[in-house]
Design an enzyme around this catalytic site. Structure first.
Site, PDB file in Angstrom:
ATOM      1  N   CYS A   1      40.384  49.850  15.405  1.00 34.71           N
ATOM      2  CA  CYS A   1      38.930  49.923  15.497  1.00 34.71           C
ATOM      3  C   CYS A   1      38.330  48.559  15.817  1.00 34.71           C
ATOM      4  O   CYS A   1      39.017  47.541  15.824  1.00 34.71           O
ATOM      5  CB  CYS A   1      38.370  50.430  14.170  1.00 34.71           C
ATOM      6  SG  CYS A   1      38.546  49.222  12.867  1.00 34.71           S
TER       7      CYS A   1
ATOM      8  N   CYS B   1      44.738  55.659   8.917  1.00 42.08           N
ATOM      9  CA  CYS B   1      43.926  55.764  10.138  1.00 42.08           C
ATOM     10  C   CYS B   1      44.798  55.625  11.375  1.00 42.08           C
ATOM     11  O   CYS B   1      44.349  55.889  12.479  1.00 42.08           O
ATOM     12  CB  CYS B   1      42.817  54.710  10.147  1.00 42.08           C
ATOM     13  SG  CYS B   1      43.407  53.026  10.154  1.00 42.08           S
TER      14      CYS B   1
ATOM     15  N   CYS C   1      39.966  46.990   7.136  1.00 42.38           N
ATOM     16  CA  CYS C   1      40.420  46.602   8.480  1.00 42.38           C
ATOM     17  C   CYS C   1      40.794  45.121   8.512  1.00 42.38           C
ATOM     18  O   CYS C   1      41.708  44.723   9.234  1.00 42.38           O
ATOM     19  CB  CYS C   1      39.349  46.890   9.516  1.00 42.38           C
ATOM     20  SG  CYS C   1      38.651  48.541   9.390  1.00 42.38           S
TER      21      CYS C   1
ATOM     22  N   ASP D   1      45.927  52.919  12.676  1.00 48.78           N
ATOM     23  CA  ASP D   1      45.732  51.673  13.417  1.00 48.78           C
ATOM     24  C   ASP D   1      46.941  50.762  13.251  1.00 48.78           C
ATOM     25  O   ASP D   1      47.559  50.717  12.185  1.00 48.78           O
ATOM     26  CB  ASP D   1      44.471  50.953  12.921  1.00 48.78           C
ATOM     27  CG  ASP D   1      43.217  51.680  13.382  1.00 48.78           C
ATOM     28  OD1 ASP D   1      43.354  52.635  14.161  1.00 48.78           O
ATOM     29  OD2 ASP D   1      42.129  51.286  12.974  1.00 48.78           O
TER      30      ASP D   1
HETATM   31 FE1  FES Z   1      41.793  51.535  10.395  1.00 45.61          FE
HETATM   32 FE2  FES Z   1      39.788  49.877  10.971  1.00 45.61          FE
HETATM   33  S1  FES Z   1      39.700  52.009  10.717  1.00 45.61           S
HETATM   34  S2  FES Z   1      41.855  49.414  10.657  1.00 45.61           S
END
Ligand code: FES
Length: 143
Positions: free
Chosen positions: A59, A34, A103, A36
């Site tokens: 997120c 993702c 997450c 992140d």
């Molecule tokens: Fe990647 Fe939450 S969607 S850490």
């Protein structure tokens, strides 16, 4: 997707956000799927984490779990901080939707990475203490 009131509170008012200049250890972990990223800073005095802060490009669930995780390790010993699991953080937040569980792993791994960095700076090999810092492989990563 429903978030608990606690998740919404920590997302809207995250605790311990920001860069730390005089940190003892800093860890950065990322989720390759993702994209992140989470960075965690710790200040250690006499084996106690006296201060902690984080910065997350991620997120809402990643922000909320980091915020709660920092609250849970502040003032604790390194040993206690390493015992903190993403499950405990999620319980403290009254749960996360299943698709967001990965997450919370980011927060747990970021703490471990920061502690590992702290030991490395002391000239100590962190692997026997901290273990391997795994990437989240089962990540569903729905943003
Ligand atoms: Fe990647 Fe939450 S969607 S850490």
């Amino acid at each position: 997707m429903a978030y608990s009131a606690k998740v919404m509170d920590h997302f809207a008012n995250p605790r311990n956000v920001g860069e730390m200049k005089d940190y003892s250890g800093m860890g950065e972990v990322g989720n390759p799927k993702c994209g992140d990223i989470m960075r965690m800073y710790i200040k250690v005095e006499g084996n106690v984490i006296t201060d902690v802060s984080f910065m997350t490009f991620g997120c809402g669930a990643a922000i909320a779990t980091s915020s709660m995780a920092t609250e849970m390790i502040k003032g604790k010993s390194i040993d206690d901080a390493l015992k903190l699991t993403n499950k405990a953080v999620m319980e403290a937040l009254d749960g996360l939707p299943p698709v967001k569980i990965h997450c919370s792993v980011l927060a747990e791994q970021a703490i471990k990475a920061a502690v590992a960095d702290y030991y490395r700076r002391q000239g100590i090999d962190p692997t026997p203490i901290v273990g391997e810092i795994a990437e989240c492989e089962e990540c569903a990563c729905e943003v």
